[in-house]
Write a protein that holds these residues in place. Structure first.
Motif, PDB file in Angstrom:
ATOM      1  N   HIS A  77       0.806  -1.227   0.000  1.00 23.03           N
ATOM      2  CA  HIS A  77       0.000   0.000   0.000  1.00 23.03           C
ATOM      3  C   HIS A  77       0.833   1.269   0.000  1.00 23.03           C
ATOM      4  O   HIS A  77       0.333   2.338   0.282  1.00 23.03           O
ATOM      5  N   PHE A  78       2.133   1.126  -0.309  1.00 22.58           N
ATOM      6  CA  PHE A  78       3.029   2.288  -0.288  1.00 22.58           C
ATOM      7  C   PHE A  78       2.477   3.455  -1.107  1.00 22.58           C
ATOM      8  O   PHE A  78       2.497   4.598  -0.669  1.00 22.58           O
ATOM      9  N   ASP A  79       1.949   3.165  -2.317  1.00 25.67           N
ATOM     10  CA  ASP A  79       1.477   4.229  -3.215  1.00 25.67           C
ATOM     11  C   ASP A  79       0.343   5.017  -2.582  1.00 25.67           C
ATOM     12  O   ASP A  79       0.352   6.238  -2.551  1.00 25.67           O
ATOM     13  N   ARG A  80      -0.643   4.271  -2.092  1.00 23.59           N
ATOM     14  CA  ARG A  80      -1.816   4.905  -1.494  1.00 23.59           C
ATOM     15  C   ARG A  80      -1.425   5.735  -0.261  1.00 23.59           C
ATOM     16  O   ARG A  80      -1.901   6.848  -0.060  1.00 23.59           O
ATOM     17  N   ILE A  81      -0.542   5.169   0.555  1.00 21.04           N
ATOM     18  CA  ILE A  81      -0.104   5.866   1.760  1.00 21.04           C
ATOM     19  C   ILE A  81       0.693   7.120   1.378  1.00 21.04           C
ATOM     20  O   ILE A  81       0.513   8.182   1.978  1.00 21.04           O
ATOM     21  N   ALA A  82       1.527   7.010   0.344  1.00 25.44           N
ATOM     22  CA  ALA A  82       2.325   8.167  -0.092  1.00 25.44           C
ATOM     23  C   ALA A  82       1.415   9.292  -0.599  1.00 25.44           C
ATOM     24  O   ALA A  82       1.656  10.466  -0.344  1.00 25.44           O
ATOM     25  N   GLU A  83       0.333   8.916  -1.291  1.00 30.99           N
ATOM     26  CA  GLU A  83      -0.607   9.886  -1.844  1.00 30.99           C
ATOM     27  C   GLU A  83      -1.290  10.723  -0.756  1.00 30.99           C
ATOM     28  O   GLU A  83      -1.486  11.918  -0.920  1.00 30.99           O
ATOM     29  N   GLU A  84      -1.702  10.069   0.321  1.00 27.33           N
ATOM     30  CA  GLU A  84      -2.456  10.774   1.358  1.00 27.33           C
ATOM     31  C   GLU A  84      -1.766  10.630   2.714  1.00 27.33           C
ATOM     32  O   GLU A  84      -2.411  10.397   3.731  1.00 27.33           O
ATOM     33  N   TRP A  85      -0.440  10.743   2.692  1.00 25.23           N
ATOM     34  CA  TRP A  85       0.307  10.457   3.917  1.00 25.23           C
ATOM     35  C   TRP A  85      -0.037  11.389   5.077  1.00 25.23           C
ATOM     36  O   TRP A  85      -0.110  10.965   6.219  1.00 25.23           O
ATOM     37  N   THR A  89      -1.317   9.755   8.475  1.00 23.60           N
ATOM     38  CA  THR A  89      -0.450   9.695   9.662  1.00 23.60           C
ATOM     39  C   THR A  89      -0.979  10.550  10.805  1.00 23.60           C
ATOM     40  O   THR A  89      -1.030  10.092  11.939  1.00 23.60           O
TER      41      THR A  89
END
Lengths: 126, 243
Positions: A77-85, A89
């Protein structure tokens, strides 16, 4: 052999829980219902067999290990997390802190107000 | 890997569950050792370090998560029997629980509403998409429950599983410090808060502090799984009607 009996008992309760949840279409997971059923059994019997105590303490002693494979799932899920980090967080961190603090304070406050400090197990008066 | 035999072995291993299972156990053993060396400092939580090590290894060797999970699933599966096993410490704390049922019920319902409400509200305020808000909402419940709810309310179940783990780690790492700072000394209050906010990973941490804190955390985790399943879909409907 005791350990085998204990682990078998846990699996049987989980299985019964899973089957019941599906048959009755209840919105809770099978293992949670299995836990409730095992608790009820222990309550009725009035004691926990040694085999069960052995198996459960072995499993619970390293409960954190069991979450590791799901945690590694983060890489998918790195991409999704990077998009809306930022919202992810901050919301996660603050919400966890707020929940922890509020629940502890509510529990402490309601215990003091609602439970009469009687018997040897009374709560701390600090 | 010029030797064809070595290459064959690698091809075999990378497709076999043995690999994923073994690296999970080795990473956890190393992480746990580090945790002990660091005097159980919560910042060296073994879940964090082993997950970091494993992601590193998988990225370096170009292994996909699906291939890893072929082996990892055997460890993951044990979450089920471990959940059932929580009945035992719970039963051992029964007399204490009977005394405290009213404060426990109140704290639990408030905790579940605060956990879901604050994560939806904060994600919304910070501009998170609806999908992210819904994936975050059940984050304080244990993984199998949270994934089911996430799907029901329009989140992404597999993302929720990850957020659940991060939430558990956050709670386990910060919990004891927060309680110290707030001067909460009662193990029952600490345990309930840990279980409501940080499910199984918090419970694992609670068991390292004391068996009473662990038992109450396990209780809170189990009951809040029920409460989350009942309250969160309803809360989401209510919040959506409000906006």
């Amino acid at each position: 052999m005791a350990f085998i009996h204990g682990i078998t008992m846990l699996l049987v309760y989980q299985l019964v829980g899973e089957v019941t949840v599906r048959l009755a279409d209840v919105p809770i997971p099978g293992p949670v219902l299995g836990m409730v059923m095992l608790f009820a059994t222990l309550w009725i019997r009035g004691q926990a067999p040694d085999s069960l105590e052995q198996a459960s303490s072995a499993l619970l002693a390293h409960l954190s290990l069991l979450f590791v494979p799901a945690g590694v799932g983060m890489m998918a899920h790195f991409d999704r997390i990077a998009e809306e980090w930022l919202p992810i967080t901050l919301a996660l961190l603050l919400s966890t802190i707020i929940t922890m603090v509020a629940t502890a304070l509510i529990m402490q406050f309601t215990t003091r107000w609602l439970v009469r400090p009687s018997g040897p197990e009374k709560s701390h008066d600090d | 890997m010029t030797d064809p035999n070595l290459r064959d072995i690698w091809v075999y291993l990378s497709a076999s569950p043995l690999m994923g299972l073994t690296i999970t156990m080795v990473a956890y053993a190393l992480a746990y050792r580090l945790y002990q060396r660091a005097d159980s400092n919560p910042f060296t939580n073994p879940v964090v370090t082993s997950v970091a090590m494993l992601i590193g290894v998988l990225l370096l060797t170009g292994t996909s998560y699906d291939d890893y999970f072929e082996g990892g699933q055997f460890v993951h599966f044990l979450l089920g029997p471990a959940t059932v096993a929580l009945a035992v410490p719970l039963y051992q704390q029964f007399s204490r629980l009977r005394q405290l049922w009213l404060p426990v019920s109140i704290s639990l319902v408030c905790g579940v509403v605060i956990a879901a409400g604050s994560s939806i509200g904060l994600a919304w305020l910070l501009g998170g998409s609806t999908e992210i808000q819904m994936s975050l909402a059940p984050k304080s419940a244990t993984a199998p429950v949270a994934m089911g709810i996430s799907e029901k309310i329009g989140g992404l179940p597999s993302l929720t599983a990850v957020l659940v783990v991060i939430t558990g780690i956050t709670g386990a790492v910060l919990g004891t410090k927060l309680f110290e700072w707030l001067r909460i000394k009662d193990d029952t209050a600490k345990g309930i808060a840990m279980g409501v906010a940080a499910h199984g990973i918090g419970t694992a941490r609670a068991f390292q502090v004391s068996s009473q804190m662990g038992a109450f955390s396990g209780l809170a985790m189990a009951l809040s799984a029920f409460a989350t399943a009942l309250i969160v879909p309803w809360l989401v409907d209510w919040l959506q009607a409000l906006v």
